[in-house]
Design a protein around this motif. Structure first.
Motif, PDB file in Angstrom:
ATOM      1  N   GLU A 143     -38.864  -5.946 -20.338  1.00  0.00           N
ATOM      2  CA  GLU A 143     -39.363  -5.886 -18.723  1.00  0.00           C
ATOM      3  C   GLU A 143     -39.173  -7.169 -18.406  1.00  0.00           C
ATOM      4  OE1 GLU A 143     -43.511  -5.221 -18.865  1.00  0.00           O
ATOM      5  OE2 GLU A 143     -43.240  -2.793 -18.342  1.00  0.00           O
ATOM      6  N   VAL A 144     -39.244  -8.248 -17.451  1.00  0.00           N
ATOM      7  CA  VAL A 144     -38.631  -9.210 -17.272  1.00  0.00           C
ATOM      8  C   VAL A 144     -39.392  -9.945 -16.165  1.00  0.00           C
ATOM      9  CG1 VAL A 144     -37.255 -11.207 -16.796  1.00  0.00           C
ATOM     10  CG2 VAL A 144     -36.561  -9.642 -18.187  1.00  0.00           C
ATOM     11  N   PRO A 145     -40.294 -11.024 -16.015  1.00  0.00           N
ATOM     12  CA  PRO A 145     -41.858 -11.757 -14.906  1.00  0.00           C
ATOM     13  C   PRO A 145     -40.806 -11.871 -13.868  1.00  0.00           C
ATOM     14  CG  PRO A 145     -41.811 -12.403 -17.573  1.00  0.00           C
ATOM     15  CD  PRO A 145     -40.987 -12.036 -17.396  1.00  0.00           C
ATOM     16  N   ILE A 146     -40.753 -11.979 -13.169  1.00  0.00           N
ATOM     17  CA  ILE A 146     -39.735 -12.576 -12.080  1.00  0.00           C
ATOM     18  C   ILE A 146     -40.523 -12.923 -10.725  1.00  0.00           C
ATOM     19  CG2 ILE A 146     -37.746 -10.688 -12.258  1.00  0.00           C
ATOM     20  CD1 ILE A 146     -38.942  -9.550  -9.158  1.00  0.00           C
ATOM     21  N   TYR A 147     -40.510 -13.554  -9.889  1.00  0.00           N
ATOM     22  CA  TYR A 147     -40.959 -14.596  -8.724  1.00  0.00           C
ATOM     23  C   TYR A 147     -39.760 -13.364  -7.601  1.00  0.00           C
ATOM     24  CZ  TYR A 147     -43.542 -17.939  -9.752  1.00  0.00           C
ATOM     25  OH  TYR A 147     -44.613 -19.101 -10.611  1.00  0.00           O
ATOM     26  N   GLN A 148     -40.438 -12.493  -6.315  1.00  0.00           N
ATOM     27  CA  GLN A 148     -39.230 -11.871  -5.377  1.00  0.00           C
ATOM     28  C   GLN A 148     -40.097 -12.344  -4.533  1.00  0.00           C
ATOM     29  OE1 GLN A 148     -39.573  -7.546  -5.020  1.00  0.00           O
ATOM     30  NE2 GLN A 148     -40.112  -8.596  -3.335  1.00  0.00           N
ATOM     31  N   VAL A 149     -38.483 -13.415  -3.411  1.00  0.00           N
ATOM     32  CA  VAL A 149     -39.020 -13.941  -2.393  1.00  0.00           C
ATOM     33  C   VAL A 149     -38.213 -13.035  -1.314  1.00  0.00           C
ATOM     34  CG1 VAL A 149     -37.759 -15.997  -1.036  1.00  0.00           C
ATOM     35  CG2 VAL A 149     -38.364 -16.474  -3.633  1.00  0.00           C
ATOM     36  N   LYS A 150     -37.902 -13.215   0.099  1.00  0.00           N
ATOM     37  CA  LYS A 150     -38.095 -12.464   0.928  1.00  0.00           C
ATOM     38  C   LYS A 150     -36.797 -13.066   1.821  1.00  0.00           C
ATOM     39  CE  LYS A 150     -41.231  -8.710   1.345  1.00  0.00           C
ATOM     40  NZ  LYS A 150     -42.057  -7.858   2.368  1.00  0.00           N
ATOM     41  N   ILE A 151     -35.779 -12.722   1.789  1.00  0.00           N
ATOM     42  CA  ILE A 151     -34.355 -13.230   2.546  1.00  0.00           C
ATOM     43  C   ILE A 151     -35.463 -14.063   4.074  1.00  0.00           C
ATOM     44  CG2 ILE A 151     -32.075 -13.431   3.116  1.00  0.00           C
ATOM     45  CD1 ILE A 151     -31.452 -12.529   0.303  1.00  0.00           C
ATOM     46  N   PRO A 152     -34.981 -13.691   4.629  1.00  0.00           N
ATOM     47  CA  PRO A 152     -35.502 -14.197   6.427  1.00  0.00           C
ATOM     48  C   PRO A 152     -34.067 -12.843   7.248  1.00  0.00           C
ATOM     49  CG  PRO A 152     -35.663 -16.287   5.489  1.00  0.00           C
ATOM     50  CD  PRO A 152     -34.717 -16.126   4.628  1.00  0.00           C
ATOM     51  N   LYS A 153     -34.629 -12.243   7.978  1.00  0.00           N
ATOM     52  CA  LYS A 153     -33.971 -11.351   8.814  1.00  0.00           C
ATOM     53  C   LYS A 153     -32.872 -11.702   8.693  1.00  0.00           C
ATOM     54  CE  LYS A 153     -36.464  -8.830  11.275  1.00  0.00           C
ATOM     55  NZ  LYS A 153     -37.247  -7.316  12.166  1.00  0.00           N
ATOM     56  N   LYS A 154     -31.368 -11.659   8.206  1.00  0.00           N
ATOM     57  CA  LYS A 154     -29.883 -12.816   8.761  1.00  0.00           C
ATOM     58  C   LYS A 154     -29.259 -11.888   8.313  1.00  0.00           C
ATOM     59  CE  LYS A 154     -30.024 -16.649   7.227  1.00  0.00           C
ATOM     60  NZ  LYS A 154     -29.853 -17.910   7.400  1.00  0.00           N
ATOM     61  N   THR A 155     -27.643 -12.472   8.623  1.00  0.00           N
ATOM     62  CA  THR A 155     -26.407 -11.366   8.822  1.00  0.00           C
ATOM     63  C   THR A 155     -25.758 -11.882   7.668  1.00  0.00           C
ATOM     64  OG1 THR A 155     -25.705 -12.012  10.429  1.00  0.00           O
ATOM     65  CG2 THR A 155     -26.324 -10.102  10.977  1.00  0.00           C
ATOM     66  N   LYS A 156     -25.866 -13.138   8.095  1.00  0.00           N
ATOM     67  CA  LYS A 156     -25.287 -13.546   7.087  1.00  0.00           C
ATOM     68  C   LYS A 156     -26.062 -14.645   5.852  1.00  0.00           C
ATOM     69  CE  LYS A 156     -20.946 -13.734   8.433  1.00  0.00           C
ATOM     70  NZ  LYS A 156     -19.655 -13.022   7.016  1.00  0.00           N
TER      71      LYS A 156
END
Length: 166
Positions: A143-156
């Motif tokens: 198990e690895v603790p992580i920070y999950q960051v959502k990427i803003p909606k964009k195609t590039k």
């Protein structure tokens, strides 16, 4: 091509760590993984850590966010792949690596800049999670603790993400 068409998980330990800061076994790596719901057109994805804290992080209540004690925690992402514009694209950062560069991990925020000059006013949503990782050589899961960051909606995927502490 490290970003194939379809559902993709890009492990940045496939990349070269030019600064030699992070080590997993004997291989240098960046402490992150990019997970995409759907890649429409395959391409190459590059992630690298910036050497300086530029641009300066945003202000809060007339104080500056601290970009890190030991080294600035700025990560640049560039990709020639085309991503789906739907929700679900995420970047996972190794929590222990990010936390080690700040005095109080409970006060860490993540910020985004698209042009590399100006930060978006609102911090990115960051979730604390634990994921299961399988060692490629031994097959052992851990198990690895992580920070999950959502990427803003964009195609590039062309974005600068920085962590700061208030």
């Amino acid at each position: 091509m490290n970003t194939p068409k379809g559902k993709s998980k890009i492990l940045m330990n496939e990349m070269v760590d030019l600064l030699g800061e992070y080590h997993y076994s004997s291989l240098p790596y960046l402490p992150l993984t990019i997970s995409s719901r759907k890649v429409q057109t395959g391409g190459y994805t590059l992630a690298y850590k910036l050497l300086s804290a530029h641009p300066a992080l945003p202000m809060y209540k007339d104080k500056q966010y601290n970009p890190g004690n030991a080294a600035p925690q700025y990560f640049q992402f560039d990709s020639s792949a085309t991503f789906s514009n739907k929700k679900g694209n995420k970047i996972w950062f190794d929590k222990s690596v990010i936390d080690s560069n700040f005095n109080n991990p409970n006060k860490i925020k993540a910020f985004q800049s698209v042009d590399g000059k100006v930060w978006k006013n609102k911090p990115l949503k960051v979730k604390n999670k634990v994921i299961q990782v399988k060692n490629a050589k031994s097959g052992i899961k851990y198990e690895v603790p992580i920070y999950q960051v959502k990427i803003p909606k964009k195609t590039k995927l062309k974005i600068l993400i920085a962590f700061g502490e208030r």
